[in-house]
Design an enzyme around this catalytic site. Structure first.
Site, PDB file in Angstrom:
ATOM      1  CD  GLU A  75      28.085  45.628  29.208  1.00  0.00           C
ATOM      2  OE1 GLU A  75      27.793  46.203  30.280  1.00  0.00           O
ATOM      3  OE2 GLU A  75      28.465  44.448  29.152  1.00  0.00           O
ATOM      4  NE  ARG A  76      32.218  49.342  31.474  1.00  0.00           N
ATOM      5  CZ  ARG A  76      33.201  49.539  32.358  1.00  0.00           C
ATOM      6  NH1 ARG A  76      33.529  50.756  32.696  1.00  0.00           N
ATOM      7  NH2 ARG A  76      33.842  48.523  32.849  1.00  0.00           N
ATOM      8  CG  HIS A  77      29.388  54.243  25.764  1.00  0.00           C
ATOM      9  ND1 HIS A  77      30.710  54.308  25.372  1.00  0.00           N
ATOM     10  CD2 HIS A  77      28.664  54.624  24.697  1.00  0.00           C
ATOM     11  CE1 HIS A  77      30.776  54.719  24.113  1.00  0.00           C
ATOM     12  NE2 HIS A  77      29.537  54.912  23.677  1.00  0.00           N
ATOM     13  CE1 TYR A  78      35.158  48.398  29.608  1.00  0.00           C
ATOM     14  CE2 TYR A  78      33.430  46.881  28.949  1.00  0.00           C
ATOM     15  CZ  TYR A  78      34.464  47.231  29.806  1.00  0.00           C
ATOM     16  OH  TYR A  78      34.798  46.410  30.853  1.00  0.00           O
TER      17      TYR A  78
ATOM     18  CG  HIS B 279      24.015  44.247  28.013  1.00  0.00           C
ATOM     19  ND1 HIS B 279      24.402  43.842  26.763  1.00  0.00           N
ATOM     20  CD2 HIS B 279      22.775  44.801  27.873  1.00  0.00           C
ATOM     21  CE1 HIS B 279      23.457  44.153  25.893  1.00  0.00           C
ATOM     22  NE2 HIS B 279      22.454  44.741  26.537  1.00  0.00           N
ATOM     23  N   GLY B 280      26.492  42.143  31.012  1.00  0.00           N
ATOM     24  CA  GLY B 280      27.372  41.882  32.149  1.00  0.00           C
ATOM     25  C   GLY B 280      27.407  43.033  33.135  1.00  0.00           C
TER      26      GLY B 280
ATOM     27  NE  ARG C  68      34.417  42.856  35.878  1.00  0.00           N
ATOM     28  CZ  ARG C  68      34.014  42.985  34.607  1.00  0.00           C
ATOM     29  NH1 ARG C  68      33.918  44.203  34.057  1.00  0.00           N
ATOM     30  NH2 ARG C  68      33.688  41.931  33.906  1.00  0.00           N
TER      31      ARG C  68
ATOM     32  CD1 TRP D 176      32.461  41.671  17.599  1.00  0.00           C
ATOM     33  CD2 TRP D 176      32.734  43.622  18.674  1.00  0.00           C
ATOM     34  NE1 TRP D 176      32.633  42.636  16.655  1.00  0.00           N
ATOM     35  CE2 TRP D 176      32.797  43.853  17.280  1.00  0.00           C
ATOM     36  CE3 TRP D 176      32.861  44.703  19.536  1.00  0.00           C
ATOM     37  CZ2 TRP D 176      33.011  45.120  16.742  1.00  0.00           C
ATOM     38  CZ3 TRP D 176      33.069  45.964  19.009  1.00  0.00           C
ATOM     39  CH2 TRP D 176      33.144  46.162  17.621  1.00  0.00           C
TER      40      TRP D 176
ATOM     41  NE  ARG E  78      26.358  42.727  23.946  1.00  0.00           N
ATOM     42  CZ  ARG E  78      26.550  44.022  23.696  1.00  0.00           C
ATOM     43  NH1 ARG E  78      26.144  44.558  22.563  1.00  0.00           N
ATOM     44  NH2 ARG E  78      27.163  44.794  24.581  1.00  0.00           N
TER      45      ARG E  78
ATOM     46  CD  GLN F 268      31.034  32.858  22.585  1.00  0.00           C
ATOM     47  OE1 GLN F 268      30.563  32.293  21.590  1.00  0.00           O
ATOM     48  NE2 GLN F 268      32.193  32.513  23.106  1.00  0.00           N
TER      49      GLN F 268
ATOM     50  CG  HIS G  91      24.441  39.320  25.997  1.00  0.00           C
ATOM     51  ND1 HIS G  91      25.567  38.734  25.481  1.00  0.00           N
ATOM     52  CD2 HIS G  91      24.846  40.441  26.630  1.00  0.00           C
ATOM     53  CE1 HIS G  91      26.621  39.479  25.767  1.00  0.00           C
ATOM     54  NE2 HIS G  91      26.209  40.525  26.478  1.00  0.00           N
TER      55      HIS G  91
HETATM   56  O1  LIG Z   1      31.034  45.128  26.686  1.00  0.00           O
HETATM   57  C1  LIG Z   1      31.771  44.123  26.790  1.00  0.00           C
HETATM   58  O2  LIG Z   1      32.908  44.045  26.285  1.00  0.00           O
HETATM   59  C2  LIG Z   1      31.283  42.922  27.546  1.00  0.00           C
HETATM   60  O3  LIG Z   1      29.971  42.720  27.313  1.00  0.00           O
HETATM   61  C3  LIG Z   1      31.528  43.079  29.026  1.00  0.00           C
HETATM   62  O4  LIG Z   1      32.875  43.138  29.146  1.00  0.00           O
HETATM   63  P1  LIG Z   1      33.686  43.116  30.512  1.00  0.00           P
HETATM   64  O5  LIG Z   1      33.381  41.825  31.220  1.00  0.00           O
HETATM   65  O6  LIG Z   1      35.122  43.195  30.044  1.00  0.00           O
HETATM   66  O7  LIG Z   1      33.278  44.315  31.300  1.00  0.00           O
END
Ligand SMILES: O=C(O)[C@H](O)COP(=O)(O)O
Length: 256
Positions: free
Chosen positions: A93-96, A187-188, A121, A20, A66, A17, A15
């Protein structure tokens, strides 16, 4: 459709920018909007697809706006707004975890660069789980109702790969084998998981791989001897390689 024996083309699109990303906050499953710049990146993504004659005929997205809106904007620009679409949480996206909503720079200052990079990472160390009562938890969100107690409260990249692969094999691979040009707007970190799988990137090397926002990444595929799909252009090909180089460095340096 492609000639017999060959398979379709895959286009990965992170997606544009988001609000956030612009504020440098950990986002994960929080459903934030694209920023004005992100909408512009999505339009540019659509122009790149049109210029390359790489016109998707099926779309897969996450359940997050997004990615959904990036795909809609890009496909509108290349006149492919009408193609069939499937959406699935497995492309999210990965759940943070407990980092959702936190400032990346402040987090790095508070916990140090080593811990910050492990959370961001490392392949198999997730951030601390989010409290279900946290304002940035997805508790009660109807789009995840079917997940019940299995809804993630944090994820590392290994977790993302494990939940993504069943969807990949069941939904994306059949579209590729049918010869389609398949757009995956995600997502990233979910796209890092796709790249790890496709290119066979090892657990250490994937830590250094970053995906830029809004630049289509093309993979040409063939069926390998073991029956799996394998890229004929390992690492894929960014449709705007110069822009990708700068944007990859910017993602890598977030928090600094
Ligand atoms: O979820 C997030 O914050 C971003 O989409 C990916 O973040 P990162 O590059 O810090 O993993």
């Amino acid at each position: 459709m492609n000639p017999e024996g060959s398979v379709g083309t895959l286009v990965l699109l992170r997606h544009g920018q988001s609000d956030w990303n612009e504020k440098n906050l950990f986002t994960g499953w929080v459903d934030v909007a694209l920023s004005a710049r992100g909408e512009g990146e999505a339009r540019r993504g659509g122009e790149l697809l049109a210029d390359a004659g790489l016109l998707p005929d099926v779309l897969h997205t996450s359940l997050l706006r997004r990615a959904i809106n990036t795909a809609n904007i890009a496909l509108d620009v290349c006149d492919r707004h009408w193609i069939p679409v499937r959406r699935d949480w497995r492309l999210n996206e990965r759940h943070y975890g407990a980092l959702q909503g936190k400032d990346k720079k402040q987090t790095m200052e508070e916990y140090g660069e080593e811990q910050f990079q492990i959370w961001r990472r490392s392949y198999d160390t997730p951030p601390p789980p989010i409290d279900p009562d946290d304002p940035y938890a997805q508790t009660g969100d109807p789009r995840y109702a079917d997940l019940g107690d299995t809804m993630p409260r944090t994820e590392c990249l290994a977790d993302v790969l494990a939940r993504l692969l069943p969807y990949w094999q069941a939904a994306v691979v059949p579209d590729l084998r049918a010869g389609h040009t398949v757009l995956v707007a995600a997502h990233g970190n979910s796209l890092r998981a796709v790249v790890k799988h496709l290119d066979g990137v090892d657990d250490a090397t994937i830590a250094g791989l970053n995906i830029p926002t809004g630049i289509p990444l093309r993979y040409d595929l063939e069926t390998a001897a073991d029956g799996d799909l394998r890229p004929t252009n390992p690492g894929g090909t960014y449709l705007d390689p110069d822009a990708a180089k700068d944007a990859i460095a910017a993602v890598a340096n977030q928090g600094r």
